[in-house]
Design an enzyme around this catalytic site. Sequence first.
Site, short mmCIF file in Angstrom:
data_model
loop_
_atom_site.label_atom_id
_atom_site.label_comp_id
_atom_site.label_asym_id
_atom_site.label_seq_id
_atom_site.Cartn_x
_atom_site.Cartn_y
_atom_site.Cartn_z
N ALA A 229 0.85 -1.21 0.00
CA ALA A 229 0.00 0.00 0.00
C ALA A 229 0.88 1.25 0.00
O ALA A 229 0.70 2.16 -0.82
CB ALA A 229 -0.93 0.00 1.21
N CYS B 188 7.73 7.18 6.46
CA CYS B 188 7.19 5.88 6.05
C CYS B 188 7.52 5.48 4.62
O CYS B 188 7.97 4.35 4.38
CB CYS B 188 5.68 5.88 6.23
N PHE B 189 7.26 6.36 3.65
CA PHE B 189 7.32 5.93 2.25
C PHE B 189 8.69 5.37 1.86
O PHE B 189 8.80 4.24 1.40
CB PHE B 189 6.92 7.07 1.32
C1 UGA Z 1 1.66 7.46 4.85
C2 UGA Z 1 0.41 6.80 4.27
O1 UGA Z 1 -0.34 7.76 3.51
C3 UGA Z 1 -0.45 6.23 5.39
O2 UGA Z 1 -1.56 5.52 4.82
C4 UGA Z 1 0.40 5.24 6.21
O3 UGA Z 1 -0.35 4.69 7.29
C5 UGA Z 1 1.60 5.99 6.77
O4 UGA Z 1 2.38 6.54 5.68
C6 UGA Z 1 2.44 5.03 7.58
O5 UGA Z 1 2.97 4.08 6.99
O6 UGA Z 1 2.51 5.18 8.80
P1 UGA Z 1 2.22 9.87 5.90
O7 UGA Z 1 3.64 9.50 5.61
O8 UGA Z 1 1.87 10.36 7.26
O9 UGA Z 1 1.26 8.59 5.61
O10 UGA Z 1 1.80 11.01 4.89
P2 UGA Z 1 1.22 11.10 3.40
O11 UGA Z 1 0.00 11.93 3.43
O12 UGA Z 1 1.10 9.75 2.79
O13 UGA Z 1 2.35 11.93 2.64
C7 UGA Z 1 3.65 11.43 2.40
C8 UGA Z 1 4.44 12.38 1.51
O14 UGA Z 1 3.92 12.39 0.17
C9 UGA Z 1 4.40 13.84 1.98
O15 UGA Z 1 5.68 14.42 1.84
C10 UGA Z 1 3.41 14.49 1.01
O16 UGA Z 1 3.62 15.87 0.87
C11 UGA Z 1 3.72 13.73 -0.25
N1 UGA Z 1 2.61 13.76 -1.24
C12 UGA Z 1 1.41 13.21 -0.93
C13 UGA Z 1 2.83 14.32 -2.49
O17 UGA Z 1 3.94 14.82 -2.80
N2 UGA Z 1 1.80 14.34 -3.41
C14 UGA Z 1 0.58 13.78 -3.13
O18 UGA Z 1 -0.32 13.82 -4.01
C15 UGA Z 1 0.38 13.22 -1.85
#
Ligand code: UGA
Length: 378
Positions: free
Chosen positions: A141, A194-195
């Site tokens: 995911a 996380c990512f």
């Molecule tokens: C992520 C997942 O979205 C959650 O579902 C998961 O539970 C969590 O990791 C985890 O494993 O604990 P999170 O890292 O808190 O959550 O934040 P996100 O909203 O997913 O954003 C991650 C990064 O992607 C941020 O830097 C955000 O700015 C970036 N992002 C997000 C983009 O650059 N473009 C987008 O369209 C969405």
Amino acid sequence: MIGPLEGADLVFICVNTPTKAYGLGQGKAADLTTLEAAARHIVRTASQPKIVVEKSTVPVRAAESICTILRANERPGVRHTVLSNPEFLAEGSAVQDLLRPDRVLIGGERTDERSRSGAEACLERLVTMNLWSSELSKLVANAMLAQRISSINAASAICEATGADVSEVALAVGADSRIGPRFLCASLGFGGSCFQKDVLNLVYLCECLNLPEVARYWESVVTLNQYQKYRFADKIIVDLFNTVKGKRIAVLGFAFKKDTGDTRESPAIDVCRRLIDEGALLRVYDPKVASSQIRLDLNQPEPDEASDAAVLTVRLLSCEGAHAVVICTEWSEFSQLDFGRIFASMAKPAFVFDGRNVLDHEALLRIGFRVRAVGKRL
Ligand code: UGA
């Protein structure tokens, strides 16, 4: 470490599983030291059978290691059960995600009626499956969400080279109900704890499973993200006439996303480091991140006294004399700023680099700014 377990039926293991910083698998594998310590603590302390719930994000088959530790140390007549129940909360929307989850996964080593019926009674959107599926679902995911961002960011590079607009492309692509509109915002790169960690964890798993093609596929998600961060930083340097040495640059936003003060793996860190290496003088402002954290992330000690020639000034939203304003986090307050006044106080030509595409670019152009955004030509 953990309080007494007496009286508890369920014990959740929610410890950190960071990327391993040493030895075998360094830089990719998950460090399971604390997870193992938690399992050992539970089996040492519990005198009654427990349902041990693996909540931490783990490599597939980590539950097997927990089981092996439990089985080898169980007291006679005390048989523990291990379940996987991965976490899908995102920072900044955790309560909302908890109250209205898209799904709740429970993976079990065997059909455990006690835990299943208890969970079904209180949870909607419950999906039960085998342990390994549940563990892998969490990693996949996150990897697919990260891959979506890398895909739209890859498209943003094509847009900048051709004159297409990534917001329009995202709108068109996301209108396909099979793809959907969310998580298609091009940016200076994804961050957060996380990512990257989870994608690299998956890469390592694939390498260990002798699946090198699959490993390279997932690794490219992280490679593209690195490329996007440096592409953004390099654009700033190139557009400022190939040198930022001695130039003041106002950096707005340092957290990895809005509504959090968390800077772990924030793309702002790589962008700022690149600019500092090129001799820029940064003024970093973030509404939630402590100055000490920004200094730590950028390896910049507290200066004896604030001077105009300081490499880094923090917690001050000041664009005076700056050659450029750089948006690194999409804080809502940034679109409310008085850019007319900001423009008047800046060195000319005055640049805005919008790494999140959150500002009104037409309005900025009318004021007189030179505007650069991700995935569009202005
Ligand atoms: C992520 C997942 O979205 C959650 O579902 C998961 O539970 C969590 O990791 C985890 O494993 O604990 P999170 O890292 O808190 O959550 O934040 P996100 O909203 O997913 O954003 C991650 C990064 O992607 C941020 O830097 C955000 O700015 C970036 N992002 C997000 C983009 O650059 N473009 C987008 O369209 C969405």
